[in-house]
Write an enzyme that holds these catalytic residues in place. Structure first.
Site, PDB file in Angstrom:
ATOM      1  N   ASN A 287       0.876  -1.184   0.000  1.00 50.52           N
ATOM      2  CA  ASN A 287       0.000   0.000   0.000  1.00 50.52           C
ATOM      3  C   ASN A 287       0.906   1.225   0.000  1.00 50.52           C
ATOM      4  O   ASN A 287       1.459   1.592   1.027  1.00 50.52           O
ATOM      5  CB  ASN A 287      -0.885  -0.044   1.259  1.00 50.52           C
ATOM      6  CG  ASN A 287      -1.717   1.211   1.425  1.00 50.52           C
ATOM      7  OD1 ASN A 287      -1.809   2.034   0.513  1.00 50.52           O
ATOM      8  ND2 ASN A 287      -2.325   1.359   2.592  1.00 50.52           N
ATOM      9  N   TRP A 288       1.041   1.823  -1.178  1.00 52.29           N
ATOM     10  CA  TRP A 288       1.982   2.947  -1.302  1.00 52.29           C
ATOM     11  C   TRP A 288       1.442   4.233  -0.673  1.00 52.29           C
ATOM     12  O   TRP A 288       2.168   5.216  -0.569  1.00 52.29           O
ATOM     13  CB  TRP A 288       2.297   3.212  -2.774  1.00 52.29           C
ATOM     14  CG  TRP A 288       3.010   2.092  -3.480  1.00 52.29           C
ATOM     15  CD1 TRP A 288       3.374   0.860  -2.964  1.00 52.29           C
ATOM     16  CD2 TRP A 288       3.461   2.090  -4.848  1.00 52.29           C
ATOM     17  NE1 TRP A 288       4.004   0.112  -3.926  1.00 52.29           N
ATOM     18  CE2 TRP A 288       4.078   0.842  -5.085  1.00 52.29           C
ATOM     19  CE3 TRP A 288       3.392   3.023  -5.882  1.00 52.29           C
ATOM     20  CZ2 TRP A 288       4.629   0.507  -6.327  1.00 52.29           C
ATOM     21  CZ3 TRP A 288       3.941   2.699  -7.118  1.00 52.29           C
ATOM     22  CH2 TRP A 288       4.554   1.447  -7.327  1.00 52.29           C
ATOM     23  N   LYS A 289       0.158   4.256  -0.362  1.00 54.31           N
ATOM     24  CA  LYS A 289      -0.486   5.463   0.181  1.00 54.31           C
ATOM     25  C   LYS A 289      -0.238   6.653  -0.764  1.00 54.31           C
ATOM     26  O   LYS A 289      -0.168   6.451  -1.973  1.00 54.31           O
ATOM     27  CB  LYS A 289      -0.007   5.715   1.612  1.00 54.31           C
ATOM     28  CG  LYS A 289      -0.165   4.452   2.484  1.00 54.31           C
ATOM     29  CD  LYS A 289      -0.045   4.699   3.947  1.00 54.31           C
ATOM     30  CE  LYS A 289      -0.242   3.379   4.692  1.00 54.31           C
ATOM     31  NZ  LYS A 289      -0.204   3.516   6.140  1.00 54.31           N
TER      32      LYS A 289
ATOM     33  N   HIS B 115      -9.591   1.339   4.706  1.00 56.08           N
ATOM     34  CA  HIS B 115      -8.328   1.518   5.439  1.00 56.08           C
ATOM     35  C   HIS B 115      -8.560   2.479   6.614  1.00 56.08           C
ATOM     36  O   HIS B 115      -9.364   3.413   6.498  1.00 56.08           O
ATOM     37  CB  HIS B 115      -7.258   2.068   4.496  1.00 56.08           C
ATOM     38  CG  HIS B 115      -5.891   2.063   5.114  1.00 56.08           C
ATOM     39  ND1 HIS B 115      -5.484   3.034   5.994  1.00 56.08           N
ATOM     40  CD2 HIS B 115      -4.867   1.183   5.017  1.00 56.08           C
ATOM     41  CE1 HIS B 115      -4.254   2.749   6.396  1.00 56.08           C
ATOM     42  NE2 HIS B 115      -3.860   1.643   5.826  1.00 56.08           N
TER      43      HIS B 115
ATOM     44  N   GLU C 223      -6.978   4.898   7.669  1.00 55.00           N
ATOM     45  CA  GLU C 223      -6.779   6.316   7.345  1.00 55.00           C
ATOM     46  C   GLU C 223      -8.016   6.881   6.637  1.00 55.00           C
ATOM     47  O   GLU C 223      -8.380   8.037   6.838  1.00 55.00           O
ATOM     48  CB  GLU C 223      -5.505   6.483   6.489  1.00 55.00           C
ATOM     49  CG  GLU C 223      -4.251   6.292   7.341  1.00 55.00           C
ATOM     50  CD  GLU C 223      -3.047   5.723   6.612  1.00 55.00           C
ATOM     51  OE1 GLU C 223      -3.010   5.742   5.370  1.00 55.00           O
ATOM     52  OE2 GLU C 223      -2.127   5.236   7.317  1.00 55.00           O
TER      53      GLU C 223
ATOM     54  N   GLU D  74      -5.506  -4.643  10.674  1.00 57.17           N
ATOM     55  CA  GLU D  74      -4.477  -3.629  10.883  1.00 57.17           C
ATOM     56  C   GLU D  74      -4.767  -2.865  12.166  1.00 57.17           C
ATOM     57  O   GLU D  74      -5.582  -1.922  12.160  1.00 57.17           O
ATOM     58  CB  GLU D  74      -4.458  -2.647   9.707  1.00 57.17           C
ATOM     59  CG  GLU D  74      -4.202  -3.303   8.366  1.00 57.17           C
ATOM     60  CD  GLU D  74      -3.642  -2.310   7.355  1.00 57.17           C
ATOM     61  OE1 GLU D  74      -2.522  -2.540   6.895  1.00 57.17           O
ATOM     62  OE2 GLU D  74      -4.294  -1.301   7.070  1.00 57.17           O
TER      63      GLU D  74
ATOM     64  N   GLY E 132       2.391   2.489  10.743  1.00 61.09           N
ATOM     65  CA  GLY E 132       3.355   3.565  10.550  1.00 61.09           C
ATOM     66  C   GLY E 132       4.048   4.010  11.826  1.00 61.09           C
ATOM     67  O   GLY E 132       4.712   5.041  11.853  1.00 61.09           O
TER      68      GLY E 132
ATOM     69  N   SER F 196       3.336  -1.879  10.449  1.00 55.59           N
ATOM     70  CA  SER F 196       4.779  -1.953  10.693  1.00 55.59           C
ATOM     71  C   SER F 196       5.373  -3.324  10.408  1.00 55.59           C
ATOM     72  O   SER F 196       6.327  -3.740  11.063  1.00 55.59           O
ATOM     73  CB  SER F 196       5.110  -1.514  12.126  1.00 55.59           C
ATOM     74  OG  SER F 196       4.714  -0.163  12.328  1.00 55.59           O
TER      75      SER F 196
ATOM     76  N   GLY G  93       2.804  -1.005   4.315  1.00 54.64           N
ATOM     77  CA  GLY G  93       2.876   0.415   3.976  1.00 54.64           C
ATOM     78  C   GLY G  93       4.325   0.815   3.735  1.00 54.64           C
ATOM     79  O   GLY G  93       4.874   0.647   2.645  1.00 54.64           O
ATOM     80  N   GLY G  94       4.953   1.333   4.768  1.00 57.17           N
ATOM     81  CA  GLY G  94       6.314   1.877   4.664  1.00 57.17           C
ATOM     82  C   GLY G  94       7.302   0.974   3.936  1.00 57.17           C
ATOM     83  O   GLY G  94       8.044   1.430   3.052  1.00 57.17           O
TER      84      GLY G  94
HETATM   85  P1  PGA Z   1       2.763   0.421   7.655  1.00 54.50           P
HETATM   86  O1  PGA Z   1       1.294   0.619   6.999  1.00 54.50           O
HETATM   87  O2  PGA Z   1       3.305  -0.876   7.112  1.00 54.50           O
HETATM   88  O3  PGA Z   1       3.540   1.619   7.204  1.00 54.50           O
HETATM   89  O4  PGA Z   1       2.560   0.363   9.133  1.00 54.50           O
HETATM   90  C1  PGA Z   1       0.416  -0.452   6.812  1.00 54.50           C
HETATM   91  C2  PGA Z   1      -0.895   0.033   6.233  1.00 54.50           C
HETATM   92  O5  PGA Z   1      -1.359   1.110   6.627  1.00 54.50           O
HETATM   93  O6  PGA Z   1      -1.487  -0.635   5.359  1.00 54.50           O
END
Ligand code: PGA
Length: 256
Positions: free
Chosen positions: A11-13, A97, A99, A169, A175, A215, A236-237
């Site tokens: 997930n590149w956001k 998600h 967010e 999640e 993050g 994470s 994500g990251g």
């Molecule tokens: P993260 O994000 O790996 O940066 O914690 C995961 C996500 O939000 O899908």
């Protein structure tokens, strides 16, 4: 026992221009574009879907979106629909998600409409669920997850359920560098599997992939992926750089 194929999704956001995304995809494809042990998905922002998709052609890496609207077209300024995504060869879409829920006001009811629209349009939904830190501390984790899973999947038929992917999640782990322990994650994954069993029956529940997100990185992935009900990761990251993403795919292949 049904063997669920592991699934690693990036997930590149809100990161990567079309050119940067195309370059990242090329690196990923060079390294693991041919492997078939693990299902691999990248989810660029809308503006990089086309360039990333072009560089995925001929590989086994699939293309996903991070969101979509539940209507198919019309006066919805700023939104993107399922047919538009399908036209770019998108196969999966992340929905709900945390967010989107926290920053953009998405409710379970809206997310449910998106899930149903995705399925109807041959897009596989990745339904995200998870508790906040205060909900965990109040002992409400399972209750929150139950509501999000049941509301998110309302109206999904037994025949459609196997195309759904769930991502657990915990919001406090996204993050933050604070990963859930493998026991904490497995407990919730097993609980979700139980909910799916109640909704769709044992055989179908055993087929649905439940990903962990928050994470996840190459150093902590092996232990998480070794858990019975953890079928992969939503990353994500660590998906923004080919080295760590490729290493996560390799960790999933080894965990199988
Ligand atoms: P993260 O994000 O790996 O940066 O914690 C995961 C996500 O939000 O899908």
């Amino acid at each position: 026992m049904i063997l669920r194929k592991k699934f690693i999704a990036g997930n590149w956001k809100m990161n990567k221009t079309p050119a940067d995304g195309a370059a990242l995809v090329s690196e990923i494809v060079t390294e693991i574009g041919r492997q078939t042990d693990v299902d691999v998905l990248v989810c660029p922002p809308f503006t990089a879907l086309e360039s990333a998709g072009r560089n995925l052609e001929g590989s086994n890496v699939k293309l996903g979106a991070q969101n979509m609207h539940f209507e198919l077209n019309g006066a919805f300024t700023g939104e993107v629909s399922a047919p538009m995504l399908r036209d770019l060869f998108v196969t999966h879409v992340i929905l709900g998600h945390s967010e989107r829920r926290a920053l953009f006001g998405e409710t379970d009811a809206m997310i449910n409409q998106k899930v149903l629209t995705a399925i109807k349009n041959q897009l596989r939904p990745i339904l995200c669920v998870g508790e906040t830190l205060s909900e965990r501390e109040a002992g409400d984790t399972l209750k929150v997850v139950q509501t999000q899973v049941e509301a998110g999947l309302e109206g999904v038929g037994k025949d459609q359920a196997p195309s759904v992917i769930i991502a657990y999640e915990p919001v406090w782990a996204i993050g933050t560098g604070k990963v859930a322990t493998s026991d904490q994650a497995q407990e919730v994954h097993a609980f979700i599997r139980g909910l799916l069993t109640k909704l769709f029956g044992e055989t179908i529940a055993q087929k649905v992939r439940i990903l962990y997100g928050g994470s996840m990185k190459p150093s902590n992935a092996p232990e998480l992926l070794a858990q019975k009900d953890i079928d992969g990761g939503l990353i994500g990251g660590a998906s923004l750089e080919s080295r760590s993403f490729v290493d996560l795919v390799k960790a999933a292949a080894d965990a199988k």
